[in-house]
Scaffold this active site. Structure first.
Site, short mmCIF file in Angstrom:
data_model
loop_
_atom_site.label_atom_id
_atom_site.label_comp_id
_atom_site.label_asym_id
_atom_site.label_seq_id
_atom_site.Cartn_x
_atom_site.Cartn_y
_atom_site.Cartn_z
N LYS A 47 -0.50 15.14 -9.47
CA LYS A 47 0.28 15.13 -10.47
C LYS A 47 1.22 16.22 -10.64
CE LYS A 47 -0.39 10.79 -11.68
NZ LYS A 47 0.56 9.68 -11.48
N THR A 50 -4.88 1.54 -21.46
CA THR A 50 -4.91 0.55 -20.42
C THR A 50 -6.32 -0.09 -19.94
OG1 THR A 50 -4.92 2.34 -18.83
CG2 THR A 50 -2.76 1.93 -19.45
N ASP A 69 0.87 -1.21 -0.11
CA ASP A 69 0.02 0.14 0.07
C ASP A 69 1.02 1.11 -0.02
OD1 ASP A 69 -1.67 2.10 0.53
OD2 ASP A 69 -2.50 1.10 2.43
N VAL A 70 0.98 2.02 -1.10
CA VAL A 70 1.94 3.09 -1.37
C VAL A 70 1.71 4.24 -0.60
CG1 VAL A 70 2.79 2.43 -3.42
CG2 VAL A 70 0.88 3.86 -3.04
N TYR A 86 -6.64 14.63 -8.81
CA TYR A 86 -5.52 14.10 -9.81
C TYR A 86 -4.52 15.07 -10.48
CZ TYR A 86 -3.67 10.74 -13.26
OH TYR A 86 -2.88 9.99 -14.07
#
Length: 243
Positions: free
Chosen positions: A153, A184, A56-57, A149
């Site tokens: 980023k 993806t 789990d980052v 997001y």
């Protein structure tokens, strides 16, 4: 002695492609992801790395476990690819505090925790390469949605430059890859036909990238060929940001 690489989010499109490319380049690859992602991964995805670790980052203890495990076996960490990330479609008005914290915790804080976990090891080695996967949404406004997001980023881009300055004297390089839109499973799940058309018509090359094309850029920054590059942003977007 083989060089060792850790790739986070290794069960995703870019992560799996990166693990595969680094393995082909001779790295011993430790690919990490959440337990559920590993359990759901296909045999083809699982085969892209030499080792799979539950991770789990957004949790610093999980980082300590992963890095400690790799060190106990390999004795060093040569490359870290901070690829794991999540997003949602909420705007600045629609976003909720819980959604904000989830996206920032994984997509931004996860990158910081990774750099913090391996940076001192690489400093002691006086060698290492960290590649942080950012996004063209760190440099552009997109469609005005995915607000958290964008924030995450954008932070990845600036954190990378700060870390590059900090660790450059110790021969540790830190760079970002900024992918555009990539074919993806995540894109297939979340983008409707109108959004895909927007992605492709605004890219001068007229298509989305393959995960392998992004992995090629990551591998370049990870490897010796980019030995004098640090603090850089390598954009892989088919010309999207050039408009």
């Amino acid at each position: 002695m083989n060089a060792t690489a850790i790739v986070t989010g290794g069960c995703g499109g870019i992560g799996a492609a990166t693990a595969s490319r680094l393995a082909a380049d001779g790295f011993t690859v430790y690919s990490t992801d959440l337990a559920g992602a590993i359990e759901a991964a296909t045999e083809a995805v699982l085969a892209t790395a030499h080792h799979r670790l539950v991770h789990d980052v957004a949790d610093e203890d999980s980082w300590a476990d992963v890095v400690g495990h790799v060190l106990s076996i390999e004795g060093r960490v040569d490359v870290l690819v901070n690829n794991a990330g999540v997003g949602n479609m909420a705007t600045a008005v629609d976003e909720m505090v819980a959604g904000w914290h989830r996206v920032i915790g994984i997509t931004q804080m996860g990158v910081w925790l990774g750099m913090r976990a391996v940076g001192p090891i690489m400093v002691e080695q006086r060698a290492g390469s960290i590649v942080n996967v950012a996004s063209i949404f760190g440099s552009s406004g997109g469609k005005g949605d995915m607000f958290a997001y964008h924030a995450a980023k954008g932070a990845v881009l600036s954190m990378t430059k700060s870390a590059a300055v900090l660790w450059g004297p110790d021969q540790v390089r830190v760079n970002t890859v900024q992918p555009g839109f990539v074919q993806t499973p995540s894109l297939e799940r979340n983008a409707d036909a109108a959004r895909v058309e927007w992605m492709t018509t605004n890219a001068p090359l007229g298509r989305v990238a393959t995960a392998a094309e992004v992995a090629n850029a990551i591998a370049f920054l990870a490897g010796r060929e980019s030995g004098f590059i640090t603090g850089a942003d390598l954009v892989v977007d088919g010309g999207w940001l050039a408009r």
